[in-house]
Design a protein around this motif. Structure first.
Motif, PDB file in Angstrom:
ATOM      1  N   GLU A   1       0.832  -1.199   0.000  1.00 28.88           N
ATOM      2  CA  GLU A   1       0.000   0.000   0.000  1.00 28.88           C
ATOM      3  C   GLU A   1       0.864   1.246   0.000  1.00 28.88           C
ATOM      4  O   GLU A   1       1.904   1.302   0.665  1.00 28.88           O
ATOM      5  N   GLY A   2       0.422   2.231  -0.767  1.00 33.06           N
ATOM      6  CA  GLY A   2       1.235   3.428  -0.866  1.00 33.06           C
ATOM      7  C   GLY A   2       0.488   4.598  -1.459  1.00 33.06           C
ATOM      8  O   GLY A   2      -0.747   4.627  -1.493  1.00 33.06           O
ATOM      9  N   VAL A   3       1.238   5.548  -1.941  1.00 34.85           N
ATOM     10  CA  VAL A   3       0.711   6.772  -2.539  1.00 34.85           C
ATOM     11  C   VAL A   3       1.249   6.892  -3.966  1.00 34.85           C
ATOM     12  O   VAL A   3       2.456   6.740  -4.180  1.00 34.85           O
ATOM     13  N   TYR A   4       0.347   7.114  -4.916  1.00 31.62           N
ATOM     14  CA  TYR A   4       0.815   7.493  -6.250  1.00 31.62           C
ATOM     15  C   TYR A   4       0.911   9.009  -6.283  1.00 31.62           C
ATOM     16  O   TYR A   4       0.169   9.717  -5.606  1.00 31.62           O
ATOM     17  N   TYR A   5       1.854   9.517  -7.062  1.00 29.97           N
ATOM     18  CA  TYR A   5       1.997  10.966  -7.177  1.00 29.97           C
ATOM     19  C   TYR A   5       2.496  11.320  -8.573  1.00 29.97           C
ATOM     20  O   TYR A   5       3.184  10.531  -9.228  1.00 29.97           O
ATOM     21  N   ARG A   6       2.135  12.502  -9.014  1.00 32.84           N
ATOM     22  CA  ARG A   6       2.518  12.967 -10.346  1.00 32.84           C
ATOM     23  C   ARG A   6       4.002  13.346 -10.355  1.00 32.84           C
ATOM     24  O   ARG A   6       4.388  14.448  -9.972  1.00 32.84           O
ATOM     25  N   LYS A   7       4.795  12.401 -10.800  1.00 38.13           N
ATOM     26  CA  LYS A   7       6.243  12.581 -10.810  1.00 38.13           C
ATOM     27  C   LYS A   7       6.651  13.714 -11.753  1.00 38.13           C
ATOM     28  O   LYS A   7       7.643  14.419 -11.514  1.00 38.13           O
ATOM     29  N   ASP A   8       5.893  13.902 -12.844  1.00 36.38           N
ATOM     30  CA  ASP A   8       6.216  14.971 -13.789  1.00 36.38           C
ATOM     31  C   ASP A   8       6.045  16.347 -13.147  1.00 36.38           C
ATOM     32  O   ASP A   8       6.804  17.281 -13.429  1.00 36.38           O
ATOM     33  N   LEU A   9       5.052  16.464 -12.245  1.00 40.01           N
ATOM     34  CA  LEU A   9       4.876  17.736 -11.548  1.00 40.01           C
ATOM     35  C   LEU A   9       5.982  17.953 -10.517  1.00 40.01           C
ATOM     36  O   LEU A   9       6.446  19.074 -10.305  1.00 40.01           O
ATOM     37  N   LEU A  10       6.396  16.866  -9.890  1.00 37.22           N
ATOM     38  CA  LEU A  10       7.504  16.948  -8.934  1.00 37.22           C
ATOM     39  C   LEU A  10       8.751  17.509  -9.625  1.00 37.22           C
ATOM     40  O   LEU A  10       9.449  18.378  -9.099  1.00 37.22           O
TER      41      LEU A  10
ATOM     42  N   ALA B   1      -2.142  13.154  -6.493  1.00 37.31           N
ATOM     43  CA  ALA B   1      -1.687  12.059  -5.638  1.00 37.31           C
ATOM     44  C   ALA B   1      -2.915  11.359  -5.058  1.00 37.31           C
ATOM     45  O   ALA B   1      -4.037  11.879  -5.111  1.00 37.31           O
ATOM     46  N   GLY B   2      -2.689  10.184  -4.479  1.00 40.69           N
ATOM     47  CA  GLY B   2      -3.775   9.456  -3.850  1.00 40.69           C
ATOM     48  C   GLY B   2      -3.308   8.107  -3.352  1.00 40.69           C
ATOM     49  O   GLY B   2      -2.192   7.657  -3.672  1.00 40.69           O
ATOM     50  N   PHE B   3      -4.144   7.443  -2.560  1.00 38.66           N
ATOM     51  CA  PHE B   3      -3.832   6.100  -2.058  1.00 38.66           C
ATOM     52  C   PHE B   3      -3.956   5.095  -3.197  1.00 38.66           C
ATOM     53  O   PHE B   3      -4.874   5.165  -4.016  1.00 38.66           O
ATOM     54  N   VAL B   4      -3.040   4.120  -3.227  1.00 37.88           N
ATOM     55  CA  VAL B   4      -3.108   3.075  -4.251  1.00 37.88           C
ATOM     56  C   VAL B   4      -2.361   1.847  -3.747  1.00 37.88           C
ATOM     57  O   VAL B   4      -1.447   1.948  -2.928  1.00 37.88           O
TER      58      VAL B   4
ATOM     59  N   TRP C   1       5.118   5.608  -3.738  1.00 37.95           N
ATOM     60  CA  TRP C   1       5.799   5.658  -2.439  1.00 37.95           C
ATOM     61  C   TRP C   1       5.083   4.749  -1.445  1.00 37.95           C
ATOM     62  O   TRP C   1       3.939   4.991  -1.074  1.00 37.95           O
ATOM     63  N   PRO C   2       5.727   3.655  -1.003  1.00 33.41           N
ATOM     64  CA  PRO C   2       5.124   2.775   0.006  1.00 33.41           C
ATOM     65  C   PRO C   2       4.971   3.528   1.325  1.00 33.41           C
ATOM     66  O   PRO C   2       5.892   4.235   1.748  1.00 33.41           O
ATOM     67  N   ILE C   3       3.831   3.357   1.987  1.00 30.73           N
ATOM     68  CA  ILE C   3       3.606   4.135   3.208  1.00 30.73           C
ATOM     69  C   ILE C   3       4.104   3.440   4.477  1.00 30.73           C
ATOM     70  O   ILE C   3       4.231   4.089   5.513  1.00 30.73           O
ATOM     71  N   PHE C   4       4.386   2.131   4.409  1.00 26.65           N
ATOM     72  CA  PHE C   4       4.866   1.426   5.591  1.00 26.65           C
ATOM     73  C   PHE C   4       6.398   1.312   5.541  1.00 26.65           C
ATOM     74  O   PHE C   4       6.979   0.995   4.490  1.00 26.65           O
ATOM     75  N   LYS C   5       7.026   1.522   6.672  1.00 27.13           N
ATOM     76  CA  LYS C   5       8.485   1.581   6.740  1.00 27.13           C
ATOM     77  C   LYS C   5       9.151   0.320   6.223  1.00 27.13           C
ATOM     78  O   LYS C   5      10.128   0.374   5.468  1.00 27.13           O
ATOM     79  N   ASN C   6       8.650  -0.850   6.622  1.00 27.98           N
ATOM     80  CA  ASN C   6       9.292  -2.090   6.198  1.00 27.98           C
ATOM     81  C   ASN C   6       9.199  -2.286   4.689  1.00 27.98           C
ATOM     82  O   ASN C   6      10.083  -2.893   4.070  1.00 27.98           O
ATOM     83  N   ASN C   7       8.126  -1.761   4.067  1.00 25.04           N
ATOM     84  CA  ASN C   7       7.998  -1.846   2.617  1.00 25.04           C
ATOM     85  C   ASN C   7       8.976  -0.898   1.933  1.00 25.04           C
ATOM     86  O   ASN C   7       9.547  -1.223   0.887  1.00 25.04           O
TER      87      ASN C   7
END
Length: 537
Positions: free
Chosen positions: A171-180, A316-319, A343-349
């Protein structure tokens, strides 16, 4: 049941591992439920029709499945001699209808049980124990280890068949890398990075929604870490487990793992929470709600009431990992130059650390056979065929090779060039075919995503938590739980979306939970966990 549904946009059909079929031929004979026979018959058996009932809506969960089913029937005509009659029921109706089917003793042979514990207790499910770890069923023996089956037993018996391909979908967050890149910002690696990125979007992209809300629970699992909470803190949320949408109790297991040290409900006084490790108890919970409050300005103002999307593009959003490429394809269909990061939201991931993913060994979904079925042996022979080798499993998971899909390398797959994804085969493998021993991943994935897939498919990624094997029997407090669930649905959307005053919401929620019988639930949960821990070796 832990329903893991991949109900996704059209583009995900390029990548999701899912599929099945449907045939309406009638059988002229039935078979009595007898002792387990050979699952690989040397000669053709009498013809039989298996009535299989799954949940789904056409194009959302399944599509164009008849050819694959016909292909199965053709391949096995001289051995299994089995016709499949597959019936689909919309998810909104499935739970109610399956109870009616069982009560009425309808003629069906295989289904996904949404209330498996109750069904088993009521005697509505067949005990399938003899079919596993049985050399007469080599496919089942290879695909379902004794440990896997044991972890998924109900009341000590094998009433259900576990169906999953991994014990997580990262589980993580997708984000617009082009905007970054446009803003000259570094890759997202923390919540502060995410906040700064969303803030830039809100300032510079007025026609965009910075963060896509996850229904009325906006941030869903963001700001949590269930793996560290369970493995390091020995703190377990109930009754939703890893799903914040349903939690309202935290149970602390004593350091020696032999008893419950304390149980606290949302909004309980500090004296109750003092029994819970604060890092994974009250501090953890309040951080989750405070972070939601902090990020609230990035979600639509009508998050709690809107039933449809805004129609605007999101930054961005959860995915989940399995849905990431489909999400990217959907966005690129509207913004061709868009590029997404994950970006994975859990540290171990994030670290891909071995032995840090908490699991109880339980599958997400299950298959079961009604105790009233007269074709149990033949149904299990069909399942043995599916799990006996990759080629058989691929037929139901991906469709007909060369027509619906093509293998790439040893463990990847892709849709053939020129095939329209909107019309191509689609089947919910999570209801029938998924298994940890029979995995493929989509071809063409970025290297980092491949590493994430490899991580979640490795057995060494997982560690059994102290409550592995425990199932909370809710029957003694089902009325109280029903009332508390209503309370949860009233207040948690505010807390998880960052609306309203946190302390006020928790205070009101706690009063309503008390009035609904939460103390009785806490006592029952404590007694059941203590009894379970006392019996562990």
């Amino acid at each position: 049941m832990k329903k893991k549904l991949f109900v996704v946009p059209l583009a995900i059909t390029l990548l999701a591992a899912s599929i099945v079929g449907c045939s309406k031929e009638e059988s002229k004979s039935t078979e009595s439920a007898s002792t387990a026979g050979s699952a690989a018959p040397a000669k053709s058996k009498d013809p039989v029709t298996l009535n299989v009932r799954l949940f789904g809506a056409e194009n959302a969960h399944y599509r164009a499945v008849d050819p694959a089913v016909k292909e199965f029937e053709k391949r096995t005509k001289d051995t299994l001699n089995t016709t499949l009659n597959l019936t689909w029921t919309p998810p909104a109706d499935y739970g109610t209808k399956q109870q009616l089917w069982l009560t009425a003793g309808e003629d069906f042979d295989l289904f996904v049980p949404w209330d498996k514990d109750k069904n088993a207790k009521d005697g509505a499910l067949a005990d399938l124990s003899k079919y596993f770890n049985n050399p007469k069923y080599p496919g089942l023996q290879k695909a379902f280890s004794p440990e896997y089956i044991n972890d998924n037993k109900i009341f000590g018996k094998t009433y259900v068949i576990p169906v999953t391909n991994a014990f997580m979908d990262m589980e993580g967050v997708y984000y617009r890398k082009d905007l970054l890149t446009k803003y000259g910002m570094k890759e997202i690696g923390s919540y502060d990075d995410l906040y700064n990125f969303l803030d830039k979007v809100s300032q510079n992209e007025k026609d965009m929604v910075p963060f896509a809300n996850y229904g009325n629970m906006a941030f869903f699992k963001l700001f949590t870490d269930i793996n560290a909470q369970q493995l390091e803190g020995k703190v377990f949320p109930f009754t939703g487990g890893g799903n914040p949408k349903a939690n309202y109790l935290y149970a602390q297991i004593a350091e020696d793992g032999k008893s419950v040290a304390g149980i606290a409900a949302y909004g309980d006084p500090a004296s109750e929470w003092a029994k819970i490790n604060p890092k994974y108890g009250l501090d953890y919970l309040m951080n989750e709600f405070n972070q939601a409050k902090r990020f609230n300005k990035f979600i639509p103002a009508d998050t709690l009431t809107a039933t449809t999307g805004t129609g605007k593009q999101t930054a961005a959003g959860f995915v989940t990992l399995s849905n990431f490429m489909g999400t990217e394809a959907g966005i690129k269909a509207k913004v061709p130059n868009a590029e997404l990061g994950f970006w994975p939201i859990f540290k171990n991931n994030q670290e891909m650390a071995p032995g840090k993913q908490s699991t109880d060994g339980k599958a997400w979904n299950f298959l079961a056979i009604p105790a009233s079925s007269k074709k149990i042996d033949r149904t299990m022979e069909f399942l043995d065929w599916i799990f006996s080798k990759q080629e058989n499993n691929d037929l139901f998971t991906y469709g007909i090779e060369g027509t619906n899909w093509q293998p790439v390398g040893t463990n990847q797959w892709k849709v053939p060039d020129g095939v329209d994804p909107a019309k191509n085969y689609l089947f919910p493998g999570y209801q029938l075919t998924w298994n940890p021993t029979l995995n493929r991943i989509p071809a063409g994935l970025p290297d980092q995503l491949k590493k994430y897939y490899d991580y979640q498919f490795k057995p060494e990624t997982y560690k059994k938590n102290v409550l592995a094997g425990f199932t909370f029997d809710q029957e003694p407090v089902k009325n109280e739980i029903a009332k508390c669930n209503t309370v949860v649905q009233k207040y948690l959307p505010f807390l998880l979306s960052g609306f309203g005053d946190i302390n006020e919401s928790l205070s009101k929620m706690n009063a309503d939970l008390k009035a609904s019988g939460v103390d009785k639930i806490k006592e029952e949960l404590k007694n059941q966990i203590n009894s379970f821990l006392a019996q562990k070796k």
